[in-house]
Design an enzyme around this catalytic site. Structure first.
Site, PDB file in Angstrom:
ATOM      1  N   TRP A 259       0.864  -1.187   0.000  1.00 16.29           N
ATOM      2  CA  TRP A 259       0.000   0.000   0.000  1.00 16.29           C
ATOM      3  C   TRP A 259       0.895   1.230   0.000  1.00 16.29           C
ATOM      4  O   TRP A 259       1.495   1.560   1.006  1.00 16.29           O
ATOM      5  CB  TRP A 259      -0.882  -0.042   1.245  1.00 16.29           C
ATOM      6  CG  TRP A 259      -1.847   1.078   1.440  1.00 16.29           C
ATOM      7  CD1 TRP A 259      -1.637   2.416   1.272  1.00 16.29           C
ATOM      8  CD2 TRP A 259      -3.194   0.945   1.906  1.00 16.29           C
ATOM      9  NE1 TRP A 259      -2.766   3.125   1.591  1.00 16.29           N
ATOM     10  CE2 TRP A 259      -3.735   2.248   1.994  1.00 16.29           C
ATOM     11  CE3 TRP A 259      -3.991  -0.136   2.271  1.00 16.29           C
ATOM     12  CZ2 TRP A 259      -5.037   2.484   2.437  1.00 16.29           C
ATOM     13  CZ3 TRP A 259      -5.282   0.093   2.717  1.00 16.29           C
ATOM     14  CH2 TRP A 259      -5.801   1.395   2.782  1.00 16.29           C
ATOM     15  N   ASP A 260       0.947   1.888  -1.124  1.00 18.07           N
ATOM     16  CA  ASP A 260       1.907   2.968  -1.326  1.00 18.07           C
ATOM     17  C   ASP A 260       1.252   4.345  -1.160  1.00 18.07           C
ATOM     18  O   ASP A 260       0.008   4.473  -1.166  1.00 18.07           O
ATOM     19  CB  ASP A 260       2.469   2.823  -2.756  1.00 18.07           C
ATOM     20  CG  ASP A 260       3.874   3.370  -2.906  1.00 18.07           C
ATOM     21  OD1 ASP A 260       4.306   4.131  -2.031  1.00 18.07           O
ATOM     22  OD2 ASP A 260       4.527   3.036  -3.914  1.00 18.07           O
TER      23      ASP A 260
ATOM     24  N   ASP B 286      13.324   3.339  -0.461  1.00 17.50           N
ATOM     25  CA  ASP B 286      13.589   2.984  -1.856  1.00 17.50           C
ATOM     26  C   ASP B 286      15.079   2.777  -2.087  1.00 17.50           C
ATOM     27  O   ASP B 286      15.477   2.324  -3.158  1.00 17.50           O
ATOM     28  CB  ASP B 286      13.085   4.092  -2.791  1.00 17.50           C
ATOM     29  CG  ASP B 286      11.588   3.966  -3.032  1.00 17.50           C
ATOM     30  OD1 ASP B 286      11.033   2.894  -2.744  1.00 17.50           O
ATOM     31  OD2 ASP B 286      10.980   4.946  -3.497  1.00 17.50           O
TER      32      ASP B 286
HETATM   33  C1  DGJ Z   1       7.398   4.010  -4.474  1.00 18.59           C
HETATM   34  C2  DGJ Z   1       7.782   2.766  -3.770  1.00 18.59           C
HETATM   35  O1  DGJ Z   1       8.593   3.053  -2.680  1.00 18.59           O
HETATM   36  C3  DGJ Z   1       8.451   1.820  -4.747  1.00 18.59           C
HETATM   37  O2  DGJ Z   1       8.876   0.671  -4.084  1.00 18.59           O
HETATM   38  C4  DGJ Z   1       7.488   1.484  -5.858  1.00 18.59           C
HETATM   39  O3  DGJ Z   1       6.410   0.757  -5.356  1.00 18.59           O
HETATM   40  C5  DGJ Z   1       7.022   2.763  -6.523  1.00 18.59           C
HETATM   41  N1  DGJ Z   1       6.510   3.721  -5.576  1.00 18.59           N
HETATM   42  C6  DGJ Z   1       5.970   2.463  -7.545  1.00 18.59           C
HETATM   43  O4  DGJ Z   1       5.422   3.580  -8.073  1.00 18.59           O
END
Ligand code: DGJ
Length: 754
Positions: free
Chosen positions: A478-479, A549
């Site tokens: 869930w981003d 990330d």
């Molecule tokens: C940000 C996340 O931290 C990444 O791992 C990836 O899911 C991207 N968004 C996808 O848009």
């Protein structure tokens, strides 16, 4: 019962075997703070802790008494009015514009257990015997309003959980301008402030500073807890280290805007406030309405920062994370994001999944780009149905095919966001946060959906529910990929605007809760452009969080080390990615990358179909290692042994020990090879002094001619003398390449001899 009230001295004493918390009802009916720290004897009179000096020139809330000045008395939950000149814990404005209040003690109750905070994440008890709660009601008769201060002390933990509830019975209503969850006034300033700060791709670095006169703060006004500051503060004595010394932690169980502020007054009294950030917050309470603040968890340790972290890890594992995954080992996963970004089709996904399945990986996660017409970040957020051009049989067909390969299937969503180029936005432009008469900033090409509105949450819920009901989904990432810049809730009027940001978070929590209830076995991983919402509020709904990330091992040591200050290892989302690394372009061995990532939930985020046969063999060994040791690593007792934040960062180490101290996994990292370096030992911690351990090095690739280190040592030797990590390899070409050169890591397994 560890909560006592002494009528004669108006003293409250909350205590267990480890801590005491003391406060009193002052002569003017307000509450005075006396002590929080190591347990002291239970007795009737601690009045001497409320020191009174003769303070001329100060406001006197009682007659002309110059000894009773609220500016100089440590308080429990202070307000404006009556002479306290420091920052207040709350501010209320009445309908005539007055901000002067006088809430005084009315009554209190004590009960076993702990109540839920409706709609909010909070620590919980499974059995009432685990904790006792004190609720104190304060009343301001003139404005016909009350505040209930709630304190829960856990029987066997050095923990106090606090929040406040405001209630209005005033016909005109009252307006809450500030409503912090807690205040603590400490009597001296001989502390350092430790906090976790950073940015995208370098989240939660450990920072420390002296306390200075005036205010110092951590905060977020970004709508999420943020990359920049984590909602966690520690006050540590100057000589406190990982293993010894006093420290007090304050963690805010919340995922939105926050303020953690420390004010040092000119008499060296320290006031800690933590709660929802007052900027942009204004909550009107009409007659009969209440407002509950989120919870702050305070932990006291006299066993150093390590003891403080352990108390938080155990609390969050036992009393915050819930449901099916609470105590379960986390699946080894592969995620396609860094392998394909938006550029994939079903064939490519199945190739990745097939190669992953052959290594023993257990879960395939399909990341961003599977829905609407999304081929880059400019479109389709909000349209949660599959892109049939990329995935002809949709998520339902793909998940079945992935399952047929022997893998579970996971899926990415970003429920709280929308692109202008989407069906959702075309239908409901008014569902976006922002003033439609003005420019509205996009970030990463997207807008923030107004989750303060129930109808918006409902709409998104229905779309996600449909996908999950039709497909075989075991995991959700869930981003949330932007901070909030122009928050305005359309068509809701003036009074609503101060509520919008908090209501947004409540909307997010409610969507999580509904989906959790509908699909109780789905493993949720929260994420926000990496680690911008790595907070305890999220852990109540999603037992793990994507830490960053940045998957470079050297950077990850710092990020994971910092995260471990308060969050348990089972919650730290960590993957092995390809080299050169996408964020810092470094090239580390596969072993180094895995030896860092395995101190977390563990997985891969690379194009596994492009790896050589020998690399696949290494991955198979790494997956086997993780499956064998993940219970210990994710749920054991974690201790930091050497900090990557010390000057000249070149080495770091940590250890995780089983509850019975019969097993441990120790990891050591050395960043750069240095010529003729000095001898070096790391002293272990957490293991048993009297136990003899077999210490074995574990490596994912061993040359045939090589013999791995293995020796026996008593715990006392390992603790007091240490384990040698001396670097003998410079200039010795015959030494295996895995143990020479830059970016070295070593993992040891310790097992108690019978
Ligand atoms: C940000 C996340 O931290 C990444 O791992 C990836 O899911 C991207 N968004 C996808 O848009």
């Amino acid at each position: 019962m560890p909560i006592k009230y002494y009528n004669k001295t108006n003293l409250f004493h909350m205590f267990n075997n480890e801590i005491s918390y003391l406060f009193t009802i002052l002569e003017n009916g307000q509450l005075g703070q006396l002590y929080f720290g190591k347990r002291v004897n239970d007795k009737e009179d601690y009045q001497y802790l409320s020191e009174r000096g003769h303070r001329d020139m100060q406001a006197c809330p009682i007659g002309d008494n110059p000894y009773f000045s609220l500016e100089h008395i440590r308080q429990e939950y202070p307000a404006y009015g009556n002479g306290d000149m420091r920052y207040p814990a709350y501010e209320i404005e009445t309908s005539d514009g007055s901000r002067i209040v006088n809430f005084t003690y009315k009554n209190h109750t004590v009960f076993a257990g702990k109540k839920e905070l409706t709609g909010l994440p909070a620590t919980y008890v499974e059995h009432d015997e685990e904790a006792v709660t004190l609720e104190i009601t304060l009343e301001d008769e003139l404005i016909n309003s009350t505040i209930v201060l709630s304190y829960t002390i856990y029987e066997e933990r050095p923990v106090i959980a606090r929040h406040a509830r405001f209630h209005c019975d005033n016909n005109q209503g009252i307006s809450l301008e500030t409503a912090m969850s807690m205040c603590l006034d400490l009597p001296d300033k001989e502390y350092n402030m430790l906090y976790l700060a950073g940015a995208w791709s370098r989240e939660r670095h450990v920072c420390e500073r002296n306390l200075e006169y005036g205010t110092q703060a951590i905060y977020s006004m970004r709508g999420c807890s943020s990359h920049q500051f984590n909602p966690y503060l520690v006050l540590k004595r100057k000589n406190t280290n990982e293993q010894a010394g006093e420290a007090i932690g304050f963690n805010f169980i919340y995922s939105g805007d926050f303020l953690g502020q420390i004010e040092v007054d000119n008499f060296n009294v320290v006031r800690i406030l933590m709660g929802i950030h007052p900027n942009e917050f204004r909550w009107k309470l009409n007659k009969g309405e209440s407002f509950t603040t989120p919870e702050v968890v305070m932990v006291y340790s006299d066993k150093g920062l390590g003891g403080l972290s352990l108390a938080y890890h155990n609390l969050f594992k036992d009393c915050l994370i819930r449901g099916y995954w609470k105590e379960k080992e986390r699946p080894v996963l592969i995620n396609n994001w860094e392998a394909t970004y938006f550029d994939f089709n079903e064939e490519k996904i199945l190739q990745l999944a097939k190669a992953a399945a052959e290594t023993g990986i257990e879960l395939f996660v399909l990341d961003d780009g599977w829905f609407g017409t999304r081929n880059d970040s400019t479109s389709s957020l909000g349209d949660w149905y599959p892109n049939l051009e990329k995935l002809p049989e949709g998520i339902t067909g793909l998940s079945r095919k992935i399952n047929d390969l022997g893998l579970k299937f996971g899926l990415w969503f970003e429920p709280e966001m929308v692109n202008e180029n989407s069906e959702l936005f075309q239908k409901h432009p008014e569902w976006v946060f922002g003033d439609r008469r003005r420019h509205l900033s996009k970030a990463r090409g997207q807008y923030v959906l107004d989750f303060s509105k129930e109808e918006v949450v409902e709409y998104v819920y229905q779309m996600i529910k449909k996908v999950l009901s039709e497909a075989s989904v075991s995991y959700i990432k869930w981003d949330l990929n932007r901070a909030f810049s122009e928050v305005f809730s359309n068509d809701r009027g003036k009074e609503y605007q101060g509520k919008a940001r908090h209501k947004y978070i409540l909307g997010t929590y409610s969507l999580y809760e509904r989906l959790r209830k509908d699909f109780p076995e789905i493993l949720f991983e929260s994420c926000a452009s990496g680690g911008a919402r790595f907070d305890a509020g999220m852990l109540y709904y999603a037992p793990q969080a994507w830490a960053s990330d940045n998957t470079d091992a050297v950077e990850r040591i710092k990020i994971q080390y910092g995260s471990s200050m308060v969050y348990p290892i089972c919650s730290i989302g960590s993957h092995v990615s390809a080299i050169p690394n996408e964020q810092v372009f470094r090239k580390e061995s596969l072993s180094m990358r895995a030896n860092v990532a395995c101190f977390g939930t563990f997985g891969y985020e690379l194009d596994i179909t492009k790896l050589q046969a020998d690399e696949i063999q290494v991955i198979k060994k790494q997956v086997q290692f993780m499956k064998k040791f993940r219970k210990l690593i994710q749920f054991g007792d974690f201790y930091r042994l050497r900090s990557p934040f010390e000057q000249d960062y070149n080495t770091a180490a940590w250890i995780v020990v089983s509850g019975d101290k019969k097993e441990a996994v120790f990891a050591y990292y050395r960043i750069l090879q240095r010529p003729e370096s000095s001898y070096d030992k790391i002293r272990l911690w957490g293991i048993d002094e009297e136990t003899e351990y077999l210490v074995e090095e574990i490596r994912d690739s061993v040359l045939e001619a090589e013999k791995l280190t293995s020796y026996k040592h008593y715990g006392s030797e390992l603790i007091h003398i240490g384990i040698s990590v001396s670097d003998y390899s410079s200039g010795m070409k015959h030494i295996a390449k895995e143990i020479q050169g830059d970016y070295l890591s070593r993992i040891y397994y310790l097992k108690a001899e019978k």
